[in-house]
Design an enzyme around this catalytic site. Structure first.
Site, PDB file in Angstrom:
ATOM      1  N   GLY A  45       0.947  -1.399  -0.137  1.00  0.00           N
ATOM      2  CA  GLY A  45       0.030  -0.387   0.045  1.00  0.00           C
ATOM      3  C   GLY A  45       0.990   1.251  -0.195  1.00  0.00           C
ATOM      4  O   GLY A  45       1.680   1.131  -0.243  1.00  0.00           O
ATOM      5  N   GLN A  50       3.553   9.780   0.699  1.00  0.00           N
ATOM      6  CA  GLN A  50       4.400   8.856   1.100  1.00  0.00           C
ATOM      7  C   GLN A  50       5.275   9.291  -0.574  1.00  0.00           C
ATOM      8  O   GLN A  50       6.192   9.094  -0.576  1.00  0.00           O
ATOM      9  CB  GLN A  50       4.468   8.185   1.372  1.00  0.00           C
ATOM     10  CG  GLN A  50       3.467   7.194   2.773  1.00  0.00           C
ATOM     11  CD  GLN A  50       3.323   5.486   2.723  1.00  0.00           C
ATOM     12  OE1 GLN A  50       2.341   5.077   2.312  1.00  0.00           O
ATOM     13  NE2 GLN A  50       4.100   5.194   2.672  1.00  0.00           N
ATOM     14  N   CYS A 110       6.300   0.110   7.416  1.00  0.00           N
ATOM     15  CA  CYS A 110       6.153   1.146   6.292  1.00  0.00           C
ATOM     16  C   CYS A 110       7.064   1.790   5.201  1.00  0.00           C
ATOM     17  O   CYS A 110       8.202   1.632   6.195  1.00  0.00           O
ATOM     18  CB  CYS A 110       5.275   2.347   7.560  1.00  0.00           C
ATOM     19  SG  CYS A 110       4.776   3.873   6.454  1.00  0.00           S
ATOM     20  N   LEU A 111       6.567   2.324   4.160  1.00  0.00           N
ATOM     21  CA  LEU A 111       8.007   2.384   3.292  1.00  0.00           C
ATOM     22  C   LEU A 111       8.788   2.987   3.857  1.00  0.00           C
ATOM     23  O   LEU A 111       9.756   3.928   3.461  1.00  0.00           O
ATOM     24  CB  LEU A 111       7.194   2.334   1.555  1.00  0.00           C
ATOM     25  CG  LEU A 111       6.853   1.145   1.204  1.00  0.00           C
ATOM     26  CD1 LEU A 111       6.377   1.239  -0.170  1.00  0.00           C
ATOM     27  CD2 LEU A 111       8.504   0.107   0.797  1.00  0.00           C
ATOM     28  N   HIS A 152      -3.966   1.177   8.175  1.00  0.00           N
ATOM     29  CA  HIS A 152      -2.747   1.936   7.835  1.00  0.00           C
ATOM     30  C   HIS A 152      -2.610   3.225   7.022  1.00  0.00           C
ATOM     31  O   HIS A 152      -2.229   3.943   7.016  1.00  0.00           O
ATOM     32  CB  HIS A 152      -1.976   0.749   7.604  1.00  0.00           C
ATOM     33  CG  HIS A 152      -0.237   1.432   7.205  1.00  0.00           C
ATOM     34  ND1 HIS A 152       0.095   0.459   8.262  1.00  0.00           N
ATOM     35  CD2 HIS A 152       0.217   1.551   6.523  1.00  0.00           C
ATOM     36  CE1 HIS A 152       1.686   1.393   8.256  1.00  0.00           C
ATOM     37  NE2 HIS A 152       1.669   2.711   6.910  1.00  0.00           N
ATOM     38  N   GLU A 153      -3.181   2.880   5.374  1.00  0.00           N
ATOM     39  CA  GLU A 153      -3.041   3.438   4.696  1.00  0.00           C
ATOM     40  C   GLU A 153      -4.173   5.044   5.492  1.00  0.00           C
ATOM     41  O   GLU A 153      -3.642   6.231   4.325  1.00  0.00           O
ATOM     42  CB  GLU A 153      -3.589   3.246   3.048  1.00  0.00           C
ATOM     43  CG  GLU A 153      -2.575   2.126   2.977  1.00  0.00           C
ATOM     44  CD  GLU A 153      -0.777   2.242   2.939  1.00  0.00           C
ATOM     45  OE1 GLU A 153      -0.555   3.338   2.499  1.00  0.00           O
ATOM     46  OE2 GLU A 153       0.315   1.069   3.087  1.00  0.00           O
ATOM     47  N   HIS A 156      -2.554   7.194   7.262  1.00  0.00           N
ATOM     48  CA  HIS A 156      -1.500   8.414   6.553  1.00  0.00           C
ATOM     49  C   HIS A 156      -2.324   9.786   5.949  1.00  0.00           C
ATOM     50  O   HIS A 156      -1.981  11.076   5.662  1.00  0.00           O
ATOM     51  CB  HIS A 156      -1.164   7.667   5.307  1.00  0.00           C
ATOM     52  CG  HIS A 156       0.483   6.632   5.085  1.00  0.00           C
ATOM     53  ND1 HIS A 156       1.268   7.978   6.174  1.00  0.00           N
ATOM     54  CD2 HIS A 156       0.202   5.413   5.139  1.00  0.00           C
ATOM     55  CE1 HIS A 156       2.686   6.059   6.252  1.00  0.00           C
ATOM     56  NE2 HIS A 156       1.773   5.211   5.217  1.00  0.00           N
TER      57      HIS A 156
HETATM   58 NI    NI Z   1       2.418   3.214   5.612  1.00  0.00          NI
END
Ligand code: NI
Length: 185
Positions: A45, A50, A110-111, A152-153, A156
């Site tokens: 995701g 991000q 998380c990226l 989670h997304e 953000h």
């Molecule tokens: Ni993330």
């Protein structure tokens, strides 16, 4: 086109994202680039902040083999029970989420938070209203990894990261690593 992924400490990861009011070519191109960037980074995701965009746009691709157990992951989508993989990838704007069910721990990463994974308690299920780029709306009721990933997304988009949602003991353990990450970015 691959986009640079914003890292922990970037102010954009802490802002509340604006709704997308019009889906134009710029949004469509951004979504394509986000998918490409997510796949290249082996993520499941990616949310617009991000990639340094302060808007409510998310891409998700739950891989086929990600969940354990013999039965294929399923979800209710617009009143019909379908395999999760049949709605992948998800590309959506302005999500509305209603998590429900008891909270369970799951190891998240998380990226934008390099090399840190931590157990996060979240409700096991989610009802979600997701507007796709063509204007169609998906009403999803799901559990499993998709429910986890949606929460989670969408966090953000509100300026929250998974490390905000760990236990206070884990926060103390993570504090030094996070400080270092913020300094490195
Ligand atoms: Ni993330």
């Amino acid at each position: 086109m691959l986009l640079p992924i914003t890292q922990y400490g970037s102010p954009v990861l802490r802002t509340k994202c604006a709704p997308v009011t019009e889906v134009d070519d710029a949004i469509r191109t951004l979504a394509d680039n986000m998918l490409e960037t997510m796949y290249a980074a082996n993520g499941i995701g990616l949310a617009a902040p991000q990639v340094d965009e302060n808007i409510q746009l998310v891409v998700i691709h739950i891989p086929d083999d990600e969940e354990e157990g013999e039965s294929e992951p399923m979800a209710m989508v617009n009143g019909e029970l379908v395999p999760v993989k049949s709605i992948m990838p998800l590309v959506f704007i302005n999500p509305v989420l209603e998590p429900y069910g008891k909270k369970e721990f799951f190891l998240e990463g998380c990226l934008s938070v390099h090399n840190i994974r931590a157990n996060v308690a979240r409700p096991t299920n989610v009802k979600a209203t997701l507007t796709q780029l063509d204007g169609s709306v998906l009403e999803i009721d799901c559990g499993g990894l998709l429910a986890r990933c949606l929460q989670h997304e969408c966090d953000h988009l509100d300026g929250f990261l998974f490390v905000d949602r760990v236990s206070s003991a884990a926060k103390i353990t993570l504090a030094k690593k996070l400080k270092r990450l913020a300094e490195q970015r």
